[in-house]
Design an enzyme around this catalytic site. Structure first.
Site, short mmCIF file in Angstrom:
data_model
loop_
_atom_site.label_atom_id
_atom_site.label_comp_id
_atom_site.label_asym_id
_atom_site.label_seq_id
_atom_site.Cartn_x
_atom_site.Cartn_y
_atom_site.Cartn_z
N ALA A 12 64.27 34.55 43.86
CA ALA A 12 62.93 33.98 43.64
C ALA A 12 62.27 33.43 44.90
O ALA A 12 61.16 33.85 45.26
CB ALA A 12 63.03 32.87 42.57
N ARG A 23 51.46 39.68 52.21
CA ARG A 23 50.13 39.85 51.62
C ARG A 23 49.09 39.14 52.48
O ARG A 23 48.00 39.66 52.73
CB ARG A 23 50.12 39.31 50.18
CG ARG A 23 48.91 39.70 49.39
CD ARG A 23 49.11 39.57 47.88
NE ARG A 23 49.54 38.24 47.49
CZ ARG A 23 50.70 37.94 46.92
NH1 ARG A 23 51.58 38.90 46.67
NH2 ARG A 23 51.01 36.70 46.59
N CYS A 44 67.41 33.23 34.72
CA CYS A 44 67.16 32.46 33.50
C CYS A 44 67.26 33.32 32.26
O CYS A 44 67.41 32.82 31.15
CB CYS A 44 65.76 31.85 33.53
SG CYS A 44 65.37 30.99 35.04
N ARG A 72 55.09 46.95 48.91
CA ARG A 72 54.76 45.70 49.60
C ARG A 72 55.09 45.74 51.09
O ARG A 72 54.81 44.79 51.80
CB ARG A 72 55.48 44.52 48.93
CG ARG A 72 55.12 44.41 47.46
CD ARG A 72 55.43 43.08 46.85
NE ARG A 72 55.11 43.09 45.42
CZ ARG A 72 55.27 42.06 44.61
NH1 ARG A 72 55.74 40.92 45.09
NH2 ARG A 72 54.95 42.14 43.34
N ALA A 322 63.65 27.48 38.57
CA ALA A 322 62.95 28.71 38.97
C ALA A 322 61.55 28.46 39.53
O ALA A 322 61.16 29.06 40.53
CB ALA A 322 62.87 29.65 37.78
N TYR A 450 42.83 18.92 19.32
CA TYR A 450 43.31 18.69 17.95
C TYR A 450 42.69 19.67 16.97
O TYR A 450 41.49 19.91 17.01
CB TYR A 450 42.98 17.26 17.48
CG TYR A 450 42.97 17.15 15.97
CD1 TYR A 450 44.16 17.33 15.25
CD2 TYR A 450 41.79 16.94 15.26
CE1 TYR A 450 44.16 17.28 13.87
CE2 TYR A 450 41.79 16.88 13.87
CZ TYR A 450 42.97 17.06 13.17
OH TYR A 450 42.97 17.02 11.80
#
Lengths: 473, 473
Positions: A12, A23, A44, A72, A322, A450
């Protein structure tokens, strides 16, 4: 000439940093060394893979190595272990795991995103066959294979253990989960749902230590409803057996099991940093400043190997989760690409689903911890309807809220409800209050949404704030 | 000698004030005059009663008149209409609706909680049989009786109207809902679920004006999926028929209907206040200060008859919703009992469930409104997974976020998702940001709860903040 941005670790934090840097500055060369074959995976999700709700490990991968490389433009070298850093020469040495020649790679900026590893408790027998941890993709693979084998076999003979095993006609196991934290409880669900008789052993007197006692109790009650055998205040002393594990020996006695899952936490992987003279903090993780920079200039650390500043106290803490890894990795990428960006603090916010219950916690709930940070903590817990009383199918949301008695400042919260009744998303309001150093008087006045299908007129969070503020006035 | 605290109107604001004042100061005499027989009822629940999800009107009552009288010690006089206030003499005159002698009641403090009434548009035919509004308990009763009669009868012959009426073999109706706001859409669901072919007429070009366009479109799409006929940009000119309504005439043509529900908003009941020289604000509701006090000392106004200050702009607005009524009523009760308490601002937060979709909005989304308040608004809308991509059964959350371009301050948000996927509770994070005058850069850094069953690592709210902040840097 500009040297590359080098990242050690491709999960991560590492891949967020690499992606963001590339980028923001497409001319920057970005090199990532990852020891394993998997990158950017959602650890996870492993319990759900073991449970069988997710059908392939590949589904946990958000971006593949090929996509990082081809789309990328990141120089991603999987199967490469970084074995040394030379901070003066600004190089790292990486060894290809296939036995090739070591690579010496120069850098202008370096990010350590080496992650964490599962803690194996220092008791006898953890090296026996049938003893697992759940930290990596390969751990997940092994556990799923174990579940499949055990379910096929179903030959294990067990004594009568009461009401367990409602899932299958013939129960599998019994098995043990050592540790009542996130991984332990998610794995208890994964195993129970596959028909295992599951014993959860927790040294302390409640599960989910970081949550409120009310939350811990609600989760423990629900686990018992689901026929999980919860052993609180029980110290696991030894795992016995011949080759394979056959029993868990505790201070309360011996329980036969055919498998043990160790869910006793994680520790940061810091050996590489330490060897290079990079400072660790008091928590044992790598110390960093607001920009995730270590004591060595141009060397950053982010994710499960690093400390972060706590939202409430400002003190360094080790909360390997994470979102922080993603956020801090991204901030480092942005900084390296030319826009200095702080990583942001962590409130220790966490969420968990256990069977049909959901829970969240944030901030500081523990009174000792709050007192040590200079606060005078006071806590209230309330139960409230999750929907208008007259609206069908609602449940209960239990909210624990802690504030400073002197100032009213909100310090932390913990919520639990049936799954789908919003304990987790409702915690967003308390996080907002923590982030903004708001008081419980402020929180009480939040104009929260609400409508009868979603809450009573006063959302449970507001009820908790109202009750707590009432004790402070 | 101390005179009583007198309250005019026995619903949310009035009974909250009465209860809080009496609880905080048990020696205080509290007199409430309520014209009708019902007090403290959840008008928000009426559509679900008409739909049939709630079986009795009594279920909507949170506290009964007997409980207020006997357990809370409040002198509650139902069936009494206050017809005049004498601010100088500090008295009100109340007429028993059973024809008894008028009562002149002295007060030290007076609260006007006269509520709002449904707006009947000024077109011909609204007085025909079969034309309803939904503001009061008796409205709800009449509508439910109508639904029951129509379903029993099922004799209405209708032309072929396409794919409508999936609920029953023989469709009932057609019927018309005029107005695409909360009441209109909740009633569209209530009627469609009972087998009616429902036409919704909306003058403007989208439903749910106060929400973002993306939310409005998602809701309209879902209504069409549920076979509701949505007529946007359609002006209702007349309701025709002999005694009973038989058709809706619009600028787009004529549609036969056997019933019309007018959901064209509410207006504050202010006649009593005006006659006593109490100032109204520009919105047409009673003007109040931060303590809900009117221009006449010791006379307060709260709930659906009064203005309130907007959280973002500080300007007086008219947002007649349940939480504000409860909160402001409670604050007045606390003030009257000796602890001056501000009512708190309103962010215009609102939530709605329509069939299987939920939506929330808060703050300022409209660019004209934001510009008029001195902001330079910029808005982004994103779609994000409601759960981790690999986690089963997730959906999409669409988040619209508006901020000020110069400062980054969060101005408003609107969210929509499948029901149960958390659009409404996730809005709590945005409300927190609004309340604390946080920027989108702050919001982006909120350490919100994450686990795969609840969101992607970045909650949809964080994704929206990240995308919006990216356009501001």
């Amino acid at each position: 000439m500009t040297e590359p941005f080098v990242v050690v670790g491709g999960d991560a934090a590492g891949m967020s940093a690499a992606s963001k840097a590339k980028r923001d500055d497409p001319d920057l060369e970005v090199v990532v060394f990852e020891k394993g074959e998997w990158v950017s995976y959602g650890a996870c999700g492993l319990p759900y893979y073991v449970k069988g709700e997710i059908q392939s490990l590949e589904a946990l991968v958000s971006v593949t190595p090929e996509e990082f490389r081809e789309e990328r433009g990141i120089n991603l070298r999987t199967g490469h272990e970084v074995v040394a850093i030379d901070p003066d020469g600004q190089t790292v040495t990486a060894e290809p795991l296939d036995g090739g020649e070591p690579i010496v790679q120069s850098y202008d900026h370096l990010l350590l995103a080496t992650g964490a590893e599962a803690v194996v408790p220092s008791i006898d027998g953890t090296d026996r066959e049938g003893v697992y941890t759940l930290g990596s993709m390969s751990d997940g693979k092994e556990l799923r294979e174990y579940v499949a084998r055990a379910r096929t076999r179903k030959s294990f003979q067990q004594p009568d253990r009461g009401p367990a095993c409602r899932y299958l006609e013939d129960c599998v196991g019994p098995v043990a989960v050592v540790g009542g934290g996130y991984v332990g409880l998610e794995m208890a669900e994964a195993l129970a749902a596959n028909g295992f008789e599951v014993n959860v052993f927790q040294r302390g007197d409640r599960l989910l230590n970081g949550f409120s006692e009310a939350t811990s109790e609600a989760v423990a009650d629900h686990l018992r409803e689901e026929d999980v055998l919860v052993h609180l205040g029980t110290d696991v002393l030894e795992l016995t057996g011949d080759d394979a594990v056959e029993a868990v020996v505790t201070d309360e006695g011996r329980i036969d099991v055919e498998m043990v899952l160790l869910g006793t936490g994680v520790r940061p992987r810091t050996a590489l940093a330490e060897a290079a003279g990079i400072d660790l903090g008091e928590t044992g993780a790598i110390a960093t400043d607001a920009y995730c920079e270590t004591n060595v200039p141009d060397v950053y650390a982010a994710g499960d190997c690093a400390e972060a500043a706590h939202t409430v106290t400002g003190d360094p803490v080790y909360v390997p989760l994470a979102l922080t890894a993603n956020r801090h990795g991204r901030a480092v990428g942005q900084t390296v690409a030319g826009t200095p960006t702080e990583g942001g603090s962590v409130a220790g916010t966490a969420a968990i689903k256990v069977f049909d219950v959901e829970a969240a916690r944030t901030g500081i709930l523990d009174h000792e911890e709050a007192t040590a940070a200079g606060f005078d903590p006071v806590t209230k817990t309330i139960d409230a309807n999750s929907r208008a009383g007259y609206y069908p199918e609602g449940g209960t949301v239990t909210v624990t809220l802690t504030a400073d008695r002197q100032t009213g400042r909100v310090l932390g919260g913990s919520l639990v409800s049936e799954y789908g009744e919003g304990a987790v998303h409702r915690s967003h309001a308390i996080v907002g209050a923590l982030e903004e150093e708001a008081t419980v008087f402020d929180l009480e006045d939040y104009d929260l949404a609400y409508a009868p299908p979603f809450n009573t007129t006063w959302d449970p969070v507001l009820v908790a704030a109202k009750v707590l503020s009432g004790t402070l006035r």
